[in-house]
Design an enzyme around this catalytic site. Structure first.
Site, PDB file in Angstrom:
ATOM      1  N   SER A  44      -0.415 -14.236  12.667  1.00  0.00           N
ATOM      2  CA  SER A  44       0.709 -14.914  13.312  1.00  0.00           C
ATOM      3  C   SER A  44       0.607 -14.771  14.822  1.00  0.00           C
ATOM      4  O   SER A  44      -0.007 -13.815  15.336  1.00  0.00           O
ATOM      5  CB  SER A  44       2.034 -14.306  12.840  1.00  0.00           C
ATOM      6  OG  SER A  44       3.117 -14.769  13.621  1.00  0.00           O
TER       7      SER A  44
ATOM      8  N   TYR B 201       8.160  -7.477  10.705  1.00  0.00           N
ATOM      9  CA  TYR B 201       7.250  -8.602  10.503  1.00  0.00           C
ATOM     10  C   TYR B 201       6.109  -8.565  11.522  1.00  0.00           C
ATOM     11  O   TYR B 201       4.935  -8.652  11.178  1.00  0.00           O
ATOM     12  CB  TYR B 201       8.027  -9.910  10.598  1.00  0.00           C
ATOM     13  CG  TYR B 201       7.167 -11.159  10.540  1.00  0.00           C
ATOM     14  CD1 TYR B 201       6.722 -11.659   9.320  1.00  0.00           C
ATOM     15  CD2 TYR B 201       6.815 -11.835  11.706  1.00  0.00           C
ATOM     16  CE1 TYR B 201       5.935 -12.799   9.261  1.00  0.00           C
ATOM     17  CE2 TYR B 201       6.028 -12.981  11.659  1.00  0.00           C
ATOM     18  CZ  TYR B 201       5.595 -13.454  10.437  1.00  0.00           C
ATOM     19  OH  TYR B 201       4.822 -14.589  10.379  1.00  0.00           O
TER      20      TYR B 201
END
Length: 697
Positions: free
Chosen positions: A574, A587
Site C-alpha cells: 500500500s 493497517y
C-alpha cells in the site's frame, strides 16, 4: 458371433441442426455429438465422421456430390458446422488418378485443398481420403477402447474373424493417409456383407447408407467387442497383485501426491514448462498395483491419438506405495535421467536427415504406484486430456491381455507418426502462446476487488489461476466466471492458519501440477487512531497481512524451489507502507511489514530464480472488499466527505487526478510477472495516480 444390427426404423429422423445446414450435414453433426459424448466410443478429439450428399453448385447451379467430414483437430462430442470440411466428391476421387504412391502420399494432403467446396469451415484431416473413397454415404472412424484392444492383440486378425465373422474385416496396420483410404475402399468393395473393419494397432471404421445405420454399425462393433472381452477374457489381465503396491487410502494418497507433485512437475518441465494434472482413477491404481505394470508400460501406447498426447511410454516409479516421500523423490530423479537417455536413443534410432528436431525428452505421463498418475501438457486441458488418453491406453492393454497379449505398433512406426512432417507442420501453425501460458498463479483474497481483477488479468494472459479466499463459495463463484476448472479453481484459505494455507497449496498443486506465481493480496483494514486501536485490532491486522503473507510465501516458496522453475511472488502492499496517514496505525504498520518482506525475500529467494516484488496501490474504492467492509465509511468520516464521493476525493489529491481501479493494480502485477521485467526483483511499484508524499526514496 453376434449378428449385425438390422437396418434402422424408417421412422427415425435426423436432428434438424442449425437452420440453413444441409440435412446430411445436420444428421452428421447430431450423430457425431452422440458418438463423441460417450467415452466408450472415442476419446476427446479422437476419430472422425462423414456424410455424403448433393447440393447446388453456387456458380453453375448444377447438383454436385459433396463430402462433409470432421476437420482436423475437432472433437466429435462438441462438433458444430464450423468444424466440418466440405469437399467436392468428384474432385476428391479424381485424386486417385494422380496419386504418386505410398512413398509420396503426404503430398496428397496439400492436393486435398483443391477439392474444397466453398470457403470457411475446417481444414481436412489426414483421414479425409478414407471417408471420401469408401463407397458409403456415411462413415465413422473411431477409437473405442474395446476396438483398439482387438486391434492391438497379438492375434487381432484371428480374433476379428472369431468375434465378428465376415461382417467386420481386419486391416493390417498402416499409417493414416491416402493409401489407407484406398485400402479400406477396396475392403468395402470386396466384402459387400461387411459393416466395418478393425484397423490393426489403431481403431475401427464403420459405414452405412444412412446416418442411423452407420451409427448403429459403429456401436454394434464397439459393444460386441466389449461383450466378447467381458465374457471370454481372463480375470487377471494385468497378472497378480504385487504386495505393497496397492492403493493407499484416499487422504493418504492425495497427501503423498501433493508432496511429490512439485518434483514431478520439475521433471516433466526440464525441456519446457508444463502444466500438470493428477488423477487417482481406479483404472490407474489397479494397473499400478499388478505385476505387468512395468513390461506393459514399457511397450508404450499404440493408437496414434494416444501416443501423440502421452508420448511413447510413461515414466513409472518402481517403489512401493508406502515408500517415504524423500526416497520417492530421489528415485524419480534417477528414473528421469534414464528416461531421457532412453527417449534420446529412440529418437536417434529412427530419425533421419529429414526428421524434425527432437521436441523434448521429458515424460508426459508419470505413474506412481499406490498414488495415481500425473500428466502434463502446454495447458491444463492438454494435460488433463493426456491423462484421459493414458487411461484409454490402460483399458486397451487390459482388453488385449485379457484375450491374448498386447502387441502395439513398433517404435519405428510410432516415430513415423510422432515426427511426421505433417504433424510438425501442424505444430508450427499453432498460435504463439500468451505471456503467462504454462504458469500457475495463486492469488489470495481473490473473490473480489483487487484480487479478483488480478486473477482475471492473469487468466486472460494464459495462466491457470487458483482463487484463494476465506469464503469458499465466493472463491468458487469467482473461478467459475473465468471459465472451466481447466482455467481456474476456487479454494478456501484462511491465511492466518498455517495448516489451512498448506491445504490450499496442496489443492493448487493437485489441480495444476505446481505453482509459479503468488500474489499476497488478502487483507482487511481497521481505520482507528492510536488510542482507540485495541490489542485485538493490532493482532488481527498483523495476523491477516504480515503473518498471512509470510505463511503463504513460505508454503509456496517450498513448491517453487522444489520445481526448480523459478517463479514470482508479488505483495499487494500500500501507499501507506511509506506514507504516514492519519488514524490507521495498525493497517499502515502491517503494510510496512509486508513491504520489507518483499526486500528480504527478494534477497533470499533470488538464487532459486524467484523474483519478489511489490505493488503499492492507494484509494482503490470500486469493488474493494476492504472499503465495503467499513474502511470506506471510516475514511470518509476522517476526511469529512460522503462515502460515495471517496473515490473522487482520492483522485483529486493525486498528481494525475485519476481514480485508481482494481484493474490498474492488476496491470502492474501482469507487467511485474511478465517477460519484460525478467531481471527485476525487490521493486515496489506505486499504483496511486501520483502521491508525492509516497514517492519511494
Amino acid at each position: 458371433m453376434t449378428n449385425a444390427p438390422s437396418a434402422p426404423d424408417s421412422s427415425t429422423t435426423a436432428d434438424p441442426g442449425t437452420p440453413g445446414t444441409h440435412p446430411a450435414a445436420a444428421a452428421l453433426i447430431a450423430r457425431s455429438n452422440r458418438l463423441g459424448s460417450d467415452p466408450r466410443n472415442t476419446n476427446y478429439a479422437g476419430g472422425n465422421t462423414s456424410a455424403k450428399g448433393t447440393a447446388a453448385d453456387p456458380v453453375t447451379g448444377d447438383e454436385v456430390e459433396l463430402l462433409w467430414v470432421k476437420g482436423s483437430g475437432g472433437d466429435l462430442g462438441t462438433l458444430t458446422e464450423q468444424g466440418l470440411a466440405a469437399l467436392r466428391l468428384d474432385r476428391l476421387r479424381a485424386l486417385v488418378d494422380v496419386y504418386p504412391g505410398v512413398e509420396r502420399e503426404d503430398e496428397m494432403v496439400e492436393a486435398m485443398s483443391y477439392t474444397l467446396h466453398g470457403t470457411g469451415g475446417a481444414a481436412p484431416s489426414i483421414d479425409t481420403a478414407m471417408h471420401g473413397l469408401v463407397e458409403a454415404d456415411h462413415v465413422d472412424h473411431l477409437h473405442p477402447d474395446s476396438g483398439i484392444a482387438i486391434a492391438t492383440a497379438a492375434d487381432g486378425e484371428d480374433l476379428t474373424r472369431k468375434i465378428f465373422g465376415d461382417q467386420v474385416v481386419w486391416v493390417p496396420w498402416r499409417r493414416p493417409g491416402f493409401q489407407l483410404g484406398l485400402d479400406i475402399r477396396d475392403i468395402k468393395r470386396d466384402n459387400p456383407q461387411a459393416v466395418g473393419c478393425i484397423l490393426g494397432g489403431h481403431g475401427i471404421t464403420a459405414w452405412g447408407e444412412t446416418s442411423e445405420e452407420s451409427e448403429q454399425n459403429s456401436l454394434w462393433i464397439i459393444d460386441t467387442a466389449a461383450k466378447y472381452i467381458e465374457q471370454h477374457g481372463k480375470a487377471d489381465p494385468f497378472g497378480a497383485a504385487v504386495a505393497g503396491f496397492e492403493a493407499l487410502p484416499e487422504a493418504e494418497r492425495r497427501a503423498k501426491a501433493a508432496a511429490l507433485a512439485p518434483t514431478i512437475r520439475g521433471i516433466a518441465s526440464q525441456d519446457r514448462p508444463q502444466v500438470g494434472h493428477f488423477t487417482d482413477d481406479a483404472a490407474v491404481l489397479e494397473f499400478c498395483a499388478h505385476e505387468k505394470l512395468q513390461p506393459l508400460a514399457a511397450l508404450g501406447t499404440s493408437c496414434p491419438d494416444h501416443f501423440l498426447r502421452t508420448k511413447v511410454k510413461p515414466l513409472v516409479l518402481d517403489l512401493p506405495a508406502d515408500a517415504p516421500v524423500e526416497d520417492c523423490i530421489a528415485r524419480l530423479r534417477e528414473l528421469h535421467e534414464a528416461y531421457r537417455a532412453d527417449y534420446a536413443a529412440y529418437y536417434d534410432a529412427h530419425a533421419d536427415e529429414a526428421s524434425p528436431a527432437m521436441r523434448g525428452a521429458d515424460p508426459a505421463i508419470v505413474l506412481v504406484p499406490g498414488v495415481g498418475m500425473f500428466s502434463f501438457g502446454k495447458d491444463k486441458q492438454t494435460a488433463r486430456v493426456a491423462g484421459e488418453f493414458y487411461i484409454n491406453a490402460i483399458n486397451v492393454m487390459r482388453g488385449a491381455e485379457a484375450l491374448s497379449s498386447y502387441a502395439p505398433i513398433s517404435d519405428e512406426e510410432k516415430f513415423r507418426i510422432e515426427y511426421w512432417a505433417l504433424e510438425e507442420a501442424k505444430l508450427q501453425r499453432m498460435p504463439k502462446p500468451k505471456t503467462h501460458a504454462t504458469r500457475v498463479a495463486l492469488v489470495t483474497g481473490a473473490a473480489s476487488g483487487i484480487g479478483k481483477a488480478i486473477a482475471t488479468r492473469l487468466a486472460a494472459e494464459g495462466a491457470c489461476v487458483v482463487i484463494a479466499d476465506l469464503d469458499l463459495e465466493k472463491a468458487r463463484a469467482a473461478a467459475a466466471e473465468l471459465g472451466s476448472s481447466d482455467v481456474a479453481i476456487g479454494v478456501q484459505a484462511n491465511v492466518t492458519d498455517a495448516e489451512a494455507v498448506r491445504r490450499a497449496v496442496d489443492e493448487a498443486v493437485l489441480a495444476f501440477g505446481g505453482l509459479d506465481l503468488i500474489v499476497n493480496n488478502a487483507g482487511l483494514s481497521l481505520s482507528k487512531p492510536l488510542l482507540e486501536t485495541t490489542e485485538a485490532d493490532w493482532d488481527l491486522q498483523h495476523d491477516v497481512m504480515a503473518k498471512g503473507s509470510f505463511l503463504v510465501s513460505q508454503a509456496t516458496a517450498r513448491v517453487m524451489i522444489e520445481q526448480g522453475l523459478g517463479g514470482d511472488i508479488v505483495y499487494i502492499s500500500s501507499k501507506n507502507s511509506v506514507f504516514a496517514g492519519p488514524n490507521n496505525i495498525a493497517y499502515s504498520a502491517t503494510k510496512a511489514d509486508q513491504a520489507h518482506q518483499v526486500r528480504l525475500l527478494a534477497v533470499e529467494l533470488g538464487e532459486h530464480g524467484i523474483r519478489v516484488n511489490g505493488v503499492n496501490p492507494d484509494g482503490v474504492v470500486r469493488g474493494s472488499g476492504i472499503f465495503a467492509s467499513g474502511w470506506g465509511a471510516n475514511r470518509a468520516k476522517t476526511y469529512g466527505i460522503e462515502e460515495q464521493d471517496l473515490g473522487k476525493f482520492y483522485a483529486q489529491r493525486t498528481i494525475l487526478k485519476r481514480e485508481v481501479l482494481p484493474e490498474n493494480v492488476a496491470n502492474a502485477v501482469f507487467v511485474l510477472t511478465g517477460p519484460e521485467l525478467s531481471h527485476t526483483t525487490g521493486l515496489h511499484v506505486p499504483v496511486d495516480a501520483g502521491v508525492a508524499a509516497a514517492f519511494l526514496r
